[in-house]
Design a protein around this motif. Structure first.
Motif, PDB file in Angstrom:
ATOM      1  N   ALA A  23       0.833  -1.206   0.000  1.00  0.00           N
ATOM      2  CA  ALA A  23       0.000   0.000   0.000  1.00  0.00           C
ATOM      3  C   ALA A  23       0.867   1.255   0.000  1.00  0.00           C
ATOM      4  O   ALA A  23       0.568   2.224  -0.699  1.00  0.00           O
ATOM      5  N   ASP A  27      -0.092   2.916  -3.487  1.00  0.00           N
ATOM      6  CA  ASP A  27      -1.117   3.937  -3.279  1.00  0.00           C
ATOM      7  C   ASP A  27      -0.587   5.208  -2.614  1.00  0.00           C
ATOM      8  O   ASP A  27      -0.861   6.317  -3.074  1.00  0.00           O
ATOM      9  N   THR A  31       0.002   9.040  -4.284  1.00  0.00           N
ATOM     10  CA  THR A  31      -0.681  10.203  -3.704  1.00  0.00           C
ATOM     11  C   THR A  31       0.308  11.292  -3.317  1.00  0.00           C
ATOM     12  O   THR A  31       0.090  12.479  -3.594  1.00  0.00           O
ATOM     13  N   ALA A 127      -5.700   8.325   3.647  1.00  0.00           N
ATOM     14  CA  ALA A 127      -6.780   7.776   2.828  1.00  0.00           C
ATOM     15  C   ALA A 127      -6.228   6.807   1.793  1.00  0.00           C
ATOM     16  O   ALA A 127      -6.833   5.762   1.516  1.00  0.00           O
ATOM     17  N   ALA A 128      -5.062   7.135   1.231  1.00  0.00           N
ATOM     18  CA  ALA A 128      -4.433   6.249   0.247  1.00  0.00           C
ATOM     19  C   ALA A 128      -4.006   4.935   0.903  1.00  0.00           C
ATOM     20  O   ALA A 128      -4.154   3.864   0.306  1.00  0.00           O
ATOM     21  N   TYR A 130      -5.406   3.549   3.576  1.00  0.00           N
ATOM     22  CA  TYR A 130      -6.661   2.852   3.830  1.00  0.00           C
ATOM     23  C   TYR A 130      -7.148   2.159   2.561  1.00  0.00           C
ATOM     24  O   TYR A 130      -7.473   0.973   2.564  1.00  0.00           O
ATOM     25  N   LYS A 131      -7.172   2.907   1.462  1.00  0.00           N
ATOM     26  CA  LYS A 131      -7.628   2.360   0.178  1.00  0.00           C
ATOM     27  C   LYS A 131      -6.740   1.204  -0.267  1.00  0.00           C
ATOM     28  O   LYS A 131      -7.229   0.175  -0.735  1.00  0.00           O
ATOM     29  N   GLY A 132      -5.418   1.371  -0.117  1.00  0.00           N
ATOM     30  CA  GLY A 132      -4.487   0.325  -0.530  1.00  0.00           C
ATOM     31  C   GLY A 132      -4.636  -0.954   0.282  1.00  0.00           C
ATOM     32  O   GLY A 132      -4.553  -2.060  -0.265  1.00  0.00           O
ATOM     33  N   LYS A 134      -7.413  -1.829   1.977  1.00  0.00           N
ATOM     34  CA  LYS A 134      -8.755  -2.346   1.684  1.00  0.00           C
ATOM     35  C   LYS A 134      -8.773  -3.109   0.378  1.00  0.00           C
ATOM     36  O   LYS A 134      -9.402  -4.162   0.262  1.00  0.00           O
ATOM     37  N   SER A 135      -8.053  -2.606  -0.630  1.00  0.00           N
ATOM     38  CA  SER A 135      -8.023  -3.287  -1.935  1.00  0.00           C
ATOM     39  C   SER A 135      -7.322  -4.643  -1.853  1.00  0.00           C
ATOM     40  O   SER A 135      -7.490  -5.482  -2.731  1.00  0.00           O
ATOM     41  N   THR A 139      -9.713  -5.624   6.258  1.00  0.00           N
ATOM     42  CA  THR A 139     -10.824  -4.857   6.798  1.00  0.00           C
ATOM     43  C   THR A 139     -10.320  -3.923   7.871  1.00  0.00           C
ATOM     44  O   THR A 139      -9.643  -4.343   8.816  1.00  0.00           O
TER      45      THR A 139
END
Length: 141
Positions: A23, A27, A31, A127-128, A130-132, A134-135, A139
């Motif tokens: 991540a 990600d 960013t 946020a990046a 978190y997104k990385g 999550k992808s 969880t």
């Protein structure tokens, strides 16, 4: 995974290192670089129009930005724009060591600090992350 002992906790945390590193490398680095591109434009390019030279635009390009994991959970992103052995990014940041005089010689244009400040204010790097994660199926709450 159920964590009952300290050994279980260590194993659990070690399992997270690989997704965290991915991540960060993918990600978060993307960013941070995008934010730095915006700050180079605002802090460096938008403040004046050059009359003594033509801009290359390289300082604000991703090819001048290096991202590197220095360990499994620490990412470093820096602008490494150089001209021969001159660190152009440092010259622009500090305003020192220009090879010619012009209106911004001696005037710092701290795009790196502006990048840090923008990230602190917006949390875009968080946020990046978190997104990385999550992808990758992790969880988060």
């Amino acid at each position: 995974m159920q964590v009952k002992t300290q050994q279980d906790l260590i194993k659990f945390l070690q399992k997270l290192n690989q997704p965290i590193a991915k991540a960060l490398s993918d990600d978060v680095a993307r960013t941070v670089k995008q934010t730095m591109k915006e700050k180079v434009k605002e802090e460096v390019y938008d403040v004046y129009e050059p009359t003594m030279y033509s801009r290359t635009g390289v300082l604000g390009s991703e090819e001048s930005m290096k991202s590197e994991l220095i360990n499994e959970t620490t990412l470093v992103v820096e602008n490494v724009r150089s001209d021969g052995d001159r660190n152009v990014a440092e010259v622009v940041e500090s305003g020192q060591n220009y090879q010619f005089g012009f209106e911004y010689a001696g005037v710092p244009r701290p795009f790196t600090e502006a990048t840090r400040e923008e990230l602190r204010n917006t949390g875009a790097h968080k946020a990046a992350m978190y997104k990385g994660l999550k992808s990758q199926g992790i969880t988060l709450k």
